[in-house]
Design an enzyme around this catalytic site. Structure first.
Site, PDB file in Angstrom:
ATOM      1  CG  ASP A 210     -19.905  30.748  -3.859  1.00 56.95           C
ATOM      2  OD1 ASP A 210     -19.080  31.172  -4.694  1.00 56.95           O
ATOM      3  OD2 ASP A 210     -19.790  29.643  -3.303  1.00 56.95           O
ATOM      4  CB  SER A 235     -15.220  29.796  -4.194  1.00 59.06           C
ATOM      5  OG  SER A 235     -16.449  29.673  -4.872  1.00 59.06           O
ATOM      6  CD  GLN A 285     -16.453  33.042  -6.162  1.00 56.29           C
ATOM      7  OE1 GLN A 285     -16.588  32.186  -7.032  1.00 56.29           O
ATOM      8  NE2 GLN A 285     -17.312  33.183  -5.163  1.00 56.29           N
TER       9      GLN A 285
END
Length: 295
Positions: A210, A235, A285
């Site tokens: 991430d 996110s 993502q």
């Protein structure tokens, strides 16, 4: 093993409160919310601790529901959805202040042989030829909203040796380019003894996954991100597929690209390869990527 890596491993070593309830703490955050990679990795650790021996994660799908409070403990509740002959499914909800902040579903599989093929590894220079974060970040000090950002980033990422193949987004502000980014990464220290566990390598890769994935969205528009102040982002969801064995303490190439951005959201895809060219992980993502009004 250095102190920073030991601290990260301690972060992932959750306290067991009940059979399927775990509790974790947070590290100091660069922004006033819990780092998404941390809560994803901790949730996966919680799921792993309820799975029959010999089964490893092959996929996870997660949603970030609310910003996490870095000053409060996080409680992870695991639902044992299914234990089949080959596959196991777990659902994890992370809770703070009585509200869910994160939801993860993970699937585990008994290791078996099967058909084999993969995409080839893209070209990238050897990681040893690239500048370290300590060499790279101070060069951009004048671009950051806060001149202390380089030190804060180095402290937050000290457990991971992460090297950009090309300039990071904050080094290419105002120069839109290809929506593609590459970084090499590995832990700053070897995992050995009881900590040399395939599950832990997977959870560490989840933590790192991430850190830079939305960079490719920013590069397409010549934006530098939160540290520069020209983008507001977070996110939204995160998915990973674990294909082949790998070690988080050996060099991994994270090849990232963005196929689309629209409606205040950007989509990014990543492929993580071992140094010898094996496709180890696929990542997708979507995140909020908004331009502040004054920009």
């Amino acid at each position: 093993m250095g102190d920073e890596l030991a601290s990260l491993l301690d972060l992932l070593d959750l306290e067991r409160v009940e059979q399927d309830i775990f509790r974790g703490h947070s590290r100091s955050a660069l922004v006033p919310r819990v780092f998404g990679g941390q809560v994803a990795a901790q949730a996966l650790v919680a799921a792993c601790r309820t799975v029959p021996e010999g089964r490893l994660p092959h996929s996870l799908h997660a949603y970030f529901l609310r910003p996490g409070d870095p000053g409060a403990r996080i409680v992870y509740t695991v639902d044992r959805i299914r234990d089949g002959r080959s596959f196991t499914t777990r659902r994890v909800v992370a809770v703070q202040h009585g509200q869910p902040i994160f939801h993860l579903s993970a699937s585990f599989q008994v290791q078996e042989e099967g058909m084999e093929h993969q995409e080839p590894m893209p070209h990238a220079p050897d990681p040893e030829t690239l500048p370290t974060a300590e060499e790279t970040l101070p060069r951009y000090r004048e671009l950051f909203l806060d001149p202390q950002v380089p030190e804060r980033l180095l402290k937050a990422r000290a457990a991971v040796d992460l090297r950009y193949v090309e300039e990071p987004p904050f080094g290419r502000v105002g120069r839109p380019g290809e929506p593609r980014s590459q970084v090499w990464f590995r832990t700053n220290g070897k995992l050995d003894g009881e900590r040399d566990d395939p599950m832990l390598h997977i959870c560490l890769a989840t933590y790192v996954s991430d850190m830079t994935l939305l960079d490719s969205v920013l590069l397409a528009h010549g934006r530098g991100g939160w540290a520069v102040g020209d983008v507001v982002g977070a996110s939204l969801d995160h998915a990973m597929w674990f294909h082949r064995p790998f070690r988080a303490d050996e060099w991994l190439l994270y090849d990232q690209e963005s196929p689309t951005a629209q409606s205040g959201r950007g989509l990014a895809k990543g492929r993580i390869f071992t140094r010898d060219g094996k496709l180890a992980i696929s990542v997708i993502q979507e995140g909020v990527v908004r331009i502040p009004r004054e920009s």
